[in-house]
Design a protein around this motif. Structure first.
Motif, PDB file in Angstrom:
ATOM      1  N   TYR A  35       0.848  -1.189   0.000  1.00  8.79           N
ATOM      2  CA  TYR A  35       0.000   0.000   0.000  1.00  8.79           C
ATOM      3  C   TYR A  35       0.887   1.244   0.000  1.00  8.79           C
ATOM      4  O   TYR A  35       1.991   1.246   0.532  1.00  8.79           O
ATOM      5  CB  TYR A  35      -0.893   0.054   1.243  1.00  8.79           C
ATOM      6  N   GLN A  37       0.682   5.370   1.068  1.00  3.17           N
ATOM      7  CA  GLN A  37      -0.113   6.362   1.778  1.00  3.17           C
ATOM      8  C   GLN A  37       0.590   7.706   1.740  1.00  3.17           C
ATOM      9  O   GLN A  37       1.642   7.892   2.365  1.00  3.17           O
ATOM     10  CB  GLN A  37      -0.375   5.938   3.222  1.00  3.17           C
ATOM     11  N   PRO A  43      -4.666   4.897   2.899  1.00  2.34           N
ATOM     12  CA  PRO A  43      -3.803   3.934   2.185  1.00  2.34           C
ATOM     13  C   PRO A  43      -4.418   3.525   0.842  1.00  2.34           C
ATOM     14  O   PRO A  43      -5.609   3.245   0.764  1.00  2.34           O
ATOM     15  CB  PRO A  43      -3.735   2.756   3.151  1.00  2.34           C
ATOM     16  N   LEU A  88       4.451   7.096   2.508  1.00  4.08           N
ATOM     17  CA  LEU A  88       4.706   5.970   3.414  1.00  4.08           C
ATOM     18  C   LEU A  88       4.209   4.717   2.701  1.00  4.08           C
ATOM     19  O   LEU A  88       3.065   4.668   2.248  1.00  4.08           O
ATOM     20  CB  LEU A  88       3.954   6.211   4.718  1.00  4.08           C
ATOM     21  N   PHE A  90       3.380   0.793   2.914  1.00  4.64           N
ATOM     22  CA  PHE A  90       3.108  -0.279   3.857  1.00  4.64           C
ATOM     23  C   PHE A  90       3.104  -1.617   3.146  1.00  4.64           C
ATOM     24  O   PHE A  90       2.588  -1.752   2.043  1.00  4.64           O
ATOM     25  CB  PHE A  90       1.732  -0.106   4.520  1.00  4.64           C
ATOM     26  N   GLU A 107       5.170  -1.467   9.865  1.00  3.66           N
ATOM     27  CA  GLU A 107       5.207  -0.089  10.304  1.00  3.66           C
ATOM     28  C   GLU A 107       5.495   0.891   9.172  1.00  3.66           C
ATOM     29  O   GLU A 107       5.448   2.088   9.365  1.00  3.66           O
ATOM     30  CB  GLU A 107       6.229   0.083  11.424  1.00  3.66           C
ATOM     31  N   TRP A 110       9.283   4.953   4.926  1.00  6.00           N
ATOM     32  CA  TRP A 110       9.110   6.338   4.458  1.00  6.00           C
ATOM     33  C   TRP A 110      10.040   6.575   3.282  1.00  6.00           C
ATOM     34  O   TRP A 110      11.247   6.443   3.394  1.00  6.00           O
ATOM     35  CB  TRP A 110       9.510   7.312   5.573  1.00  6.00           C
TER      36      TRP A 110
ATOM     37  N   GLN B  38      -5.469   3.462  12.940  1.00  6.95           N
ATOM     38  CA  GLN B  38      -4.173   3.923  12.480  1.00  6.95           C
ATOM     39  C   GLN B  38      -3.776   5.217  13.167  1.00  6.95           C
ATOM     40  O   GLN B  38      -4.518   6.202  13.136  1.00  6.95           O
ATOM     41  CB  GLN B  38      -4.167   4.134  10.955  1.00  6.95           C
ATOM     42  N   SER B  41       1.717   8.051  10.937  1.00  7.81           N
ATOM     43  CA  SER B  41       3.006   7.463  10.548  1.00  7.81           C
ATOM     44  C   SER B  41       3.196   6.031  11.040  1.00  7.81           C
ATOM     45  O   SER B  41       4.331   5.555  11.146  1.00  7.81           O
ATOM     46  CB  SER B  41       4.173   8.328  11.045  1.00  7.81           C
ATOM     47  N   GLN B  42       2.106   5.351  11.355  1.00  2.49           N
ATOM     48  CA  GLN B  42       2.187   3.947  11.751  1.00  2.49           C
ATOM     49  C   GLN B  42       1.291   3.111  10.855  1.00  2.49           C
ATOM     50  O   GLN B  42       0.358   3.616  10.231  1.00  2.49           O
ATOM     51  CB  GLN B  42       1.773   3.762  13.209  1.00  2.49           C
ATOM     52  N   GLY B  43       1.559   1.822  10.816  1.00  8.21           N
ATOM     53  CA  GLY B  43       0.724   0.933  10.029  1.00  8.21           C
ATOM     54  C   GLY B  43      -0.627   0.716  10.676  1.00  8.21           C
ATOM     55  O   GLY B  43      -0.755   0.743  11.905  1.00  8.21           O
ATOM     56  N   TYR B  87     -10.700   2.775  10.290  1.00  7.42           N
ATOM     57  CA  TYR B  87     -11.127   2.356   8.965  1.00  7.42           C
ATOM     58  C   TYR B  87     -12.013   1.117   9.063  1.00  7.42           C
ATOM     59  O   TYR B  87     -11.696   0.160   9.785  1.00  7.42           O
ATOM     60  CB  TYR B  87      -9.925   1.996   8.091  1.00  7.42           C
ATOM     61  N   PHE B 100      -9.053   0.413   1.201  1.00  5.68           N
ATOM     62  CA  PHE B 100      -9.382   1.363   2.259  1.00  5.68           C
ATOM     63  C   PHE B 100     -10.234   2.478   1.681  1.00  5.68           C
ATOM     64  O   PHE B 100      -9.891   3.076   0.666  1.00  5.68           O
ATOM     65  CB  PHE B 100      -8.109   1.978   2.839  1.00  5.68           C
TER      66      PHE B 100
END
Lengths: 114, 110
Positions: A35, A37, A43, A88, A90, A107, A110, B38, B41-43, B87, B100
């Motif tokens: 993904y 984002q 995403p 970002l 994923f 996580e 970047w 979410q 900046s994190q999954g 989500y 998403f």
């Protein structure tokens, strides 16, 4: 418990360069998803692999390619990078059991294109 | 793939129960409903998944009416750390393309 591992966590590239992102799925997971984002965005699905074969494709640019290897890890290759590729990225994995296919995310990596 | 619609944002206070409803009018027979959380900046992190009626785990409950055209995520007694984007995803258990939609930005205030 083991999670989805992504590397590198941060990457800075110049325009027109190439970048490679790596993803190591949760052990015994057979499906990998990628993904993208962007800042402040939701995403966007790029591509997925099941048992090392591409299983579905989303809004992945032609400049990007990906594959899943025999050990189930996956790599996303991005060429001719553009400023708009800064985002970002994923990776996620799942065990495609056919019942409520829960996806687990890493996580993220970047990517900054300058 | 079923399209989902959620409120863009919600505000709440610490200690309150928060209910976020997701509409998925064209959900298919094989589709499951999954909610993710979410932080910046994190999954996305899996919260809960269900097919019908009610599901509950240690962090949330999921209510799904009989027609399955909507679902409601219930977060009991939220805290500041629950401020995040939530989500709702609807997917075919045989598919490989989880999409998403626009999530719900929950802001919990002291």
């Amino acid at each position: 418990a083991a999670g989805v591992i992504q590397s590198p966590r941060h990457l800075i590239k110049e325009k027109r360069e190439t970048a490679t992102l790596k993803c190591y799925p949760i052990p015994r997971h057979d499906t990998v998803y990628w993904y993208q984002q962007g800042p402040g965005q939701d995403p966007q699905f790029l591509i997925s692999f099941y048992e090392k074969m591409q299983s579905d494709k989303g809004s992945i640019p032609d400049r990007f390619s990906a594959q899943q290897f025999s050990d189930y890890h996956s790599e996303l290759n991005m060429s001719s990078l553009e400023l708009g590729d800064s985002a970002l990225y994923f990776c996620a994995s799942s065990s495609h059991s056919g019942k409520g296919n829960t996806i687990y995310f890493g996580e993220g990596s970047w990517l900054t294109v300058v | 793939l079923a399209k989902t619609t959620q409120p863009i944002s919600m505000d709440s206070y610490e200690g309150q129960e928060v209910n976020i409803t997701c509409s998925h009018n064209n959900i298919a027979t094989n589709d499951y409903i999954t909610w993710y959380q979410q932080f910046p900046s994190q999954g996305p992190r899996f919260i809960i998944q269900g097919y019908k009626t009610k599901v509950k785990n240690e962090v949330a409950s999921l209510f799904i009416p009989a027609d399955r055209k909507s679902s409601t995520l219930s977060l009991p007694r939220v805290s500041l750390s629950d401020t995040a984007v939530y989500y709702c995803l609807v997917g075919d258990d045989g598919g490989f393309k989880t999409i998403f939609g626009a999530g719900t930005r929950l802001f919990v205030k002291a």
